[in-house]
Design a protein around this motif. Structure first.
Motif, PDB file in Angstrom:
ATOM      1  N   UNK A 165     -12.075  17.931  19.858  1.00  0.00           N
ATOM      2  CA  UNK A 165     -10.687  17.650  20.266  1.00  0.00           C
ATOM      3  C   UNK A 165     -10.346  16.172  20.205  1.00  0.00           C
ATOM      4  N   UNK A 166     -11.327  15.322  20.563  1.00  0.00           N
ATOM      5  CA  UNK A 166     -11.087  13.875  20.547  1.00  0.00           C
ATOM      6  C   UNK A 166     -10.830  13.389  19.115  1.00  0.00           C
ATOM      7  N   UNK A 167     -11.569  13.938  18.164  1.00  0.00           N
ATOM      8  CA  UNK A 167     -11.385  13.541  16.763  1.00  0.00           C
ATOM      9  C   UNK A 167      -9.991  13.923  16.284  1.00  0.00           C
ATOM     10  N   UNK A 168      -9.559  15.132  16.569  1.00  0.00           N
ATOM     11  CA  UNK A 168      -8.245  15.594  16.123  1.00  0.00           C
ATOM     12  C   UNK A 168      -7.135  14.769  16.772  1.00  0.00           C
ATOM     13  N   UNK A 169      -7.262  14.537  18.078  1.00  0.00           N
ATOM     14  CA  UNK A 169      -6.241  13.736  18.772  1.00  0.00           C
ATOM     15  C   UNK A 169      -6.191  12.314  18.206  1.00  0.00           C
ATOM     16  N   UNK A 170      -7.360  11.741  17.903  1.00  0.00           N
ATOM     17  CA  UNK A 170      -7.394  10.399  17.330  1.00  0.00           C
ATOM     18  C   UNK A 170      -6.718  10.341  15.965  1.00  0.00           C
ATOM     19  N   UNK A 171      -6.931  11.370  15.138  1.00  0.00           N
ATOM     20  CA  UNK A 171      -6.293  11.418  13.828  1.00  0.00           C
ATOM     21  C   UNK A 171      -4.774  11.547  13.960  1.00  0.00           C
ATOM     22  N   UNK A 172      -4.330  12.324  14.935  1.00  0.00           N
ATOM     23  CA  UNK A 172      -2.890  12.461  15.154  1.00  0.00           C
ATOM     24  C   UNK A 172      -2.264  11.133  15.582  1.00  0.00           C
ATOM     25  N   UNK A 173      -2.984  10.391  16.433  1.00  0.00           N
ATOM     26  CA  UNK A 173      -2.491   9.073  16.851  1.00  0.00           C
ATOM     27  C   UNK A 173      -2.404   8.125  15.653  1.00  0.00           C
ATOM     28  N   UNK A 174      -3.432   8.142  14.798  1.00  0.00           N
ATOM     29  CA  UNK A 174      -3.432   7.274  13.620  1.00  0.00           C
ATOM     30  C   UNK A 174      -2.313   7.658  12.661  1.00  0.00           C
ATOM     31  N   UNK A 175      -2.071   8.971  12.527  1.00  0.00           N
ATOM     32  CA  UNK A 175      -0.991   9.422  11.646  1.00  0.00           C
ATOM     33  C   UNK A 175       0.364   8.947  12.164  1.00  0.00           C
ATOM     34  N   UNK A 176       0.567   9.001  13.484  1.00  0.00           N
ATOM     35  CA  UNK A 176       1.825   8.521  14.066  1.00  0.00           C
ATOM     36  C   UNK A 176       1.972   7.013  13.850  1.00  0.00           C
ATOM     37  N   UNK A 213       0.852  -1.196   0.000  1.00  0.00           N
ATOM     38  CA  UNK A 213       0.000   0.000   0.000  1.00  0.00           C
ATOM     39  C   UNK A 213       0.886   1.243   0.000  1.00  0.00           C
ATOM     40  N   UNK A 214       0.532   2.207  -0.828  1.00  0.00           N
ATOM     41  CA  UNK A 214       1.285   3.462  -0.880  1.00  0.00           C
ATOM     42  C   UNK A 214       1.054   4.252   0.406  1.00  0.00           C
ATOM     43  N   UNK A 215       2.065   4.992   0.878  1.00  0.00           N
ATOM     44  CA  UNK A 215       1.876   5.833   2.068  1.00  0.00           C
ATOM     45  C   UNK A 215       0.762   6.853   1.843  1.00  0.00           C
ATOM     46  N   UNK A 216      -0.006   7.106   2.890  1.00  0.00           N
ATOM     47  CA  UNK A 216      -1.091   8.093   2.806  1.00  0.00           C
ATOM     48  C   UNK A 216      -0.570   9.511   2.950  1.00  0.00           C
ATOM     49  N   UNK A 217       0.665   9.665   3.437  1.00  0.00           N
ATOM     50  CA  UNK A 217       1.263  10.978   3.648  1.00  0.00           C
ATOM     51  C   UNK A 217       2.592  11.054   2.917  1.00  0.00           C
ATOM     52  N   UNK A 218       2.983  12.263   2.507  1.00  0.00           N
ATOM     53  CA  UNK A 218       4.295  12.411   1.890  1.00  0.00           C
ATOM     54  C   UNK A 218       5.374  12.346   2.971  1.00  0.00           C
ATOM     55  N   UNK A 219       6.642  12.364   2.553  1.00  0.00           N
ATOM     56  CA  UNK A 219       7.740  12.165   3.500  1.00  0.00           C
ATOM     57  C   UNK A 219       7.786  13.250   4.574  1.00  0.00           C
ATOM     58  N   UNK A 220       7.501  14.501   4.192  1.00  0.00           N
ATOM     59  CA  UNK A 220       7.510  15.582   5.177  1.00  0.00           C
ATOM     60  C   UNK A 220       6.427  15.372   6.223  1.00  0.00           C
ATOM     61  N   UNK A 227       0.656   5.286  11.486  1.00  0.00           N
ATOM     62  CA  UNK A 227       0.890   5.082  10.055  1.00  0.00           C
ATOM     63  C   UNK A 227       2.357   5.327   9.718  1.00  0.00           C
ATOM     64  N   UNK A 228       2.929   6.400  10.280  1.00  0.00           N
ATOM     65  CA  UNK A 228       4.348   6.702  10.030  1.00  0.00           C
ATOM     66  C   UNK A 228       5.244   5.582  10.541  1.00  0.00           C
ATOM     67  N   UNK A 229       4.920   5.044  11.702  1.00  0.00           N
ATOM     68  CA  UNK A 229       5.723   3.954  12.261  1.00  0.00           C
ATOM     69  C   UNK A 229       5.592   2.697  11.401  1.00  0.00           C
ATOM     70  N   UNK A 230       4.400   2.454  10.856  1.00  0.00           N
ATOM     71  CA  UNK A 230       4.221   1.283   9.988  1.00  0.00           C
ATOM     72  C   UNK A 230       5.035   1.437   8.701  1.00  0.00           C
ATOM     73  N   UNK A 231       5.037   2.641   8.140  1.00  0.00           N
ATOM     74  CA  UNK A 231       5.832   2.876   6.938  1.00  0.00           C
ATOM     75  C   UNK A 231       7.320   2.676   7.234  1.00  0.00           C
ATOM     76  N   UNK A 232       7.777   3.149   8.397  1.00  0.00           N
ATOM     77  CA  UNK A 232       9.178   2.943   8.790  1.00  0.00           C
ATOM     78  C   UNK A 232       9.507   1.453   8.857  1.00  0.00           C
TER      79      UNK A 232
END
Length: 354
Positions: A275-286, A240-247, A288-293
């Motif tokens: 606030x809960x939605x935003x925090x949840x998205x930030x957790x998922x983004x982190x 699967x392609x990353x959902x976010x660019x490298x930056x 996702x980044x760790x999975x790509x690593x």
């Protein structure tokens, strides 16, 4: 795909053994390889040895039996023949071929000797399964097993046991040859070993970019090489392609994604922002980044083997005959020599025929 441009040229293999940890899509990839080879056009046999009927499910045809059966014919003239190899049927055929037992073989089956030989006797089952592939590889269009006539099959694809068992499965004939030093069993076992260790045979490994499948793949490669068997390509499935660019990945990894920007984009999309939605998205983004690593680390380990690597995408709509054609088109540069056909010809027939 990565290849070694300085590698010495080898004879083109005819027997493609496909292995992989369970759940990696081994049967799907084996089917795609068969389709890529048939598009040349060629007549290709695809065989399974685990009795799961995965090939028939992939091509959406009735269950395969112990007879070689056409399951697809392509518009360009290629053809795929399917086979589900059964150890009991193979042993009866073997006894008739070498010992002319005839009805006596049926009596052995009636009294349970065949079941004993194929389930209890160490290694016999694997010898019989591989023996069927060996015979199909040798068979010529004039019905003989020697001579100048063209082979019945231009290529053979074996949907083999998983990586944890592949080394022993493919080397069992050499062990049998050491035990039975004379007679037809020793002769056949030695011939099969020579085929499997020759340039005619390659073992392709299907994996995911996850720690356990990659480690099993690396272990299998070491084992194959130690047994004088030839690893072919590493086929990385369900990429699967990353959902976010490298930056953005770097920011997500460090927890530095801009909350205000995220809230604005959600609001512009008509989403009720909390606030809960935003925090949840930030957790998922982190995460996702760790999975790509992790995936990039695993890919680097695979690249260190020096084998060709092909990355195949995850199929959004699941596996069917159409998606197998998509995978076959991606595999063609590896399996079909130049000039490469532009695409896999569509099937003109998808039906089991005797």
């Amino acid at each position: 795909m990565t290849t070694d441009p300085n590698a010495a040229p080898r004879a083109r293999p005819r027997l493609h053994v496909v292995t992989g940890k369970g759940g990696t899509g081994k049967t799907t990839i084996a089917s795609a390889i068969a389709l890529a080879l048939a598009s040349e056009p060629s007549r290709v046999l695809i065989a399974e040895v685990e009795g799961r009927q995965g090939i028939s499910q992939t091509f959406d045809v009735p269950p395969l039996g112990t007879d070689e059966t056409r399951i697809m014919r392509l518009a360009g003239g290629g053809e795929i023949v399917g086979l589900s190899i059964d150890a009991k049927a193979a042993l009866l055929e073997y006894l008739q071929m070498f010992y002319k037992l005839g009805r006596a073989g049926k009596l052995l089956e009636k009294f349970g000797a065949i079941d004993f030989a194929t389930t209890i006797a160490p290694g016999v089952r694997d010898v019989l399964l591989i023996g069927k592939i060996y015979e199909a590889n040798r068979r010529r269009r004039d019905g003989r097993h020697k001579g100048d006539a063209a082979p019945v099959y231009d290529g053979i694809v074996l949907d083999a046991p998983p990586t944890g068992r592949i080394g022993r499965f493919l080397s069992v004939n050499s062990e049998v040859a050491d035990l039975a030093r004379v007679g037809p069993i020793a002769s056949q076992a030695g011939s099969i070993t020579r085929l499997l260790e020759s340039d005619q045979t390659v073992v392709h490994l299907v994996t995911l970019l996850e720690e356990m499948p990659v480690q099993e793949t690396l272990d299998a490669i070491d084992e194959l090489r130690a047994k004088s068997l030839r690893p072919g390509a590493i086929l990385v499935n369900m990429v699967r392609e990353p959902l976010l660019d490298d930056l953005a990945l770097e920011q997500a990894r460090a927890g530095r994604l801009h909350k205000a920007s995220i809230r604005t984009q959600l609001a512009d999309a008509g989403v009720r922002v909390t606030p809960e939605l935003v925090d949840g998205l930030l957790d998922e983004a982190r995460d996702h980044a760790q999975r790509i690593d992790l995936e990039r680390e695993q890919l680097a380990l695979l690249e260190a083997t020096g084998l060709p690597i092909v990355q195949l995408p995850a199929l959004a709509g699941g596996v069917d005959a159409g998606s197998v054609r998509e995978l076959a088109a991606l595999l063609m540069p590896l399996f079909v020599p130049s000039p490469v056909p532009p695409s896999v010809p569509p099937p003109v027939e998808v039906a089991v025929q005797a």
